[in-house]
Write an enzyme that holds these catalytic residues in place. Sequence first.
Site, PDB file in Angstrom:
ATOM      1  N   SER A  65       0.818  -1.217   0.064  1.00  0.00           N
ATOM      2  CA  SER A  65      -0.130   0.083  -0.070  1.00  0.00           C
ATOM      3  C   SER A  65       0.822   1.227  -0.015  1.00  0.00           C
ATOM      4  O   SER A  65       1.512   1.534  -1.009  1.00  0.00           O
ATOM      5  CB  SER A  65      -0.968   0.053   1.127  1.00  0.00           C
ATOM      6  N   ASP A 271      -2.373   1.219  -3.364  1.00  0.00           N
ATOM      7  CA  ASP A 271      -3.116   0.101  -3.800  1.00  0.00           C
ATOM      8  C   ASP A 271      -4.627   0.549  -3.738  1.00  0.00           C
ATOM      9  O   ASP A 271      -5.427  -0.315  -4.038  1.00  0.00           O
ATOM     10  CB  ASP A 271      -2.884  -0.983  -2.863  1.00  0.00           C
ATOM     11  N   THR A 495       2.585  -0.794  10.406  1.00  0.00           N
ATOM     12  CA  THR A 495       3.022  -1.196   8.965  1.00  0.00           C
ATOM     13  C   THR A 495       4.403  -0.708   8.697  1.00  0.00           C
ATOM     14  O   THR A 495       5.002  -0.937   7.450  1.00  0.00           O
ATOM     15  CB  THR A 495       1.966  -0.291   8.142  1.00  0.00           C
TER      16      THR A 495
END
Length: 535
Positions: A65, A271, A495
């Site tokens: 992402s 994404d 993340t």
Amino acid sequence: MAQFEEVSQKSKLHPKPEGLALQYGTAGFRTDAKHLDHIMFRMGLLATLRSKKTKSTIGVMVTASHNPEEDNGVKLIDPMGEMVTAVWEGYATQLANTEQDSLLKELKDIIEKEDIDMSEPASIYVGKDTRPSGASLSRAVLDGVSSLGGKTHDYGLVTTPQLHYMVCCCNTHGCYGSPTVEGYYQKLSQAFLQLTQNKRLLVDGANGIGALKMREMEPFLRSKLQVVLSNDSSSGKLNHMCGADYVKVQQKAPQGMNMGVGECCCSFDGDADRIVYYYTDSKGCFHLLDGDKIATLISTYLKELLTQAGLNLQIAVVQTAYANGSSTRYLEDVMKVAVCCTKTGVKHLHHAAQEYDIGVYFEANGHGTVLFSKAAQKQIQELVKDPNTNDERKRAVKLLESTINLINQTVGDAISDMLVIETVLAIRGMSVQDWHAIYTDLPNRQLKVTVSDRRVIDTTDAERRAVTPEGLQDAIDSLVKKYKTARSFVRPSGTEDVVRVYAEADTQVHMIIMLIIYLNIFNCKCIFSVFMCRK
Ligand code: G16
């Protein structure tokens, strides 16, 4: 069993580097792509077990992402298109971290705990974003699935929300739509064409999959939306100085976008599951319309339609600690809608939103969607068909029905959200400036700081308070109480290998002072410049 023999053989082709330990984080596994081959193989195995257990198709999306191009990652998608459950996230972490020689034992433990019938068939949908590492990593997923006898459908390059949509379509046997990329374009564009007039929009594709898919979708929109695409994946690097995360965190326009004064612009992330809007005014000031503004716009629109349709449905907005204080106050005090706060991660917001007739959830970073309960959808459909409904109610309820079709309810979706926002602006006759003026954000900033081990920070109260290390929250509290309407918190990212620091206050100056003191608290390096603030 022959199946396990095959797992044993194939796993040797995807060996785990000894000692490497990774965590299924906010949105799956994420790290440098070169450490992920074994994780992908193992997630192929786990998705196959999940499919056998649920007797449904499961999705595996290979993406990192908003992270840099060199990273990659993987997210598992459950039958209705939602994120995999917390218990299975735990299995994912266990399976990922078990050493090579105990892989079969770990697999069998999960099978036993979950009482999985291994004779059940398994079906896995696989997709990937445009990262160069995506091809070999998605092959590792396919290898994992086939070694446990599962069937795969490899969609190749798709946005994350497209794969979520496909999984949901498959498991609802077409009720949610047709499980093809074309089916996705048709569903969304048909709803959009019913709802809106001609519009023009500048779109920053983050040099990612969203740009490619936007180009593919354009013919379906039949010029009703003229998209001027920049960072379209033709040359620049993914997420580099562009994309929704860059624009939101830096609070400035992406590179490579030719913005006219006042022109309405938006950015997708890598994404295409997040979107933020912005424009520059005649003085050159940049104005950001983030997930909070999106939630406000959409919930105001839906609330008006509910009133006009005479429907008594409860609408709520779900936010995280990053939501600007002004947005929460506006929603609660002016709009009188219920607001609730969850931990970061759309999986948490999604579950909270399911508690309401209509749950609008958006993270400030632009990740979100709207959920309509089955009962709410039924009431809306019945009212559309009711011959006794007067014209005003009929118009409102038909708009609600088309809006539902425009929304990807499985997960936050930049393309779907963009079409919803354009529709709402058109129907309400609003410019991007009118939208921005609904309320004024408190000056705010988010920083990424590097620390030697971000896991020493533990939080509570939907990540608004730090429990450890000792003394950190006291230091934050004594800082915050010096400034009006100030708020601040710190949390480890799920993340990236960073700690996120957020601060807001009544003035830009106060907010910056707070952040500088923060950096002293951490005594560490700040990745983003504190002083790149809005004018
Ligand atoms: C993912 C999650 C989002 C989350 C973001 C940042 O987004 O899906 O819900 O807000 O990571 O999370 P963290 O602060 O824990 O790093 P994406 O777009 O990167 O998939």
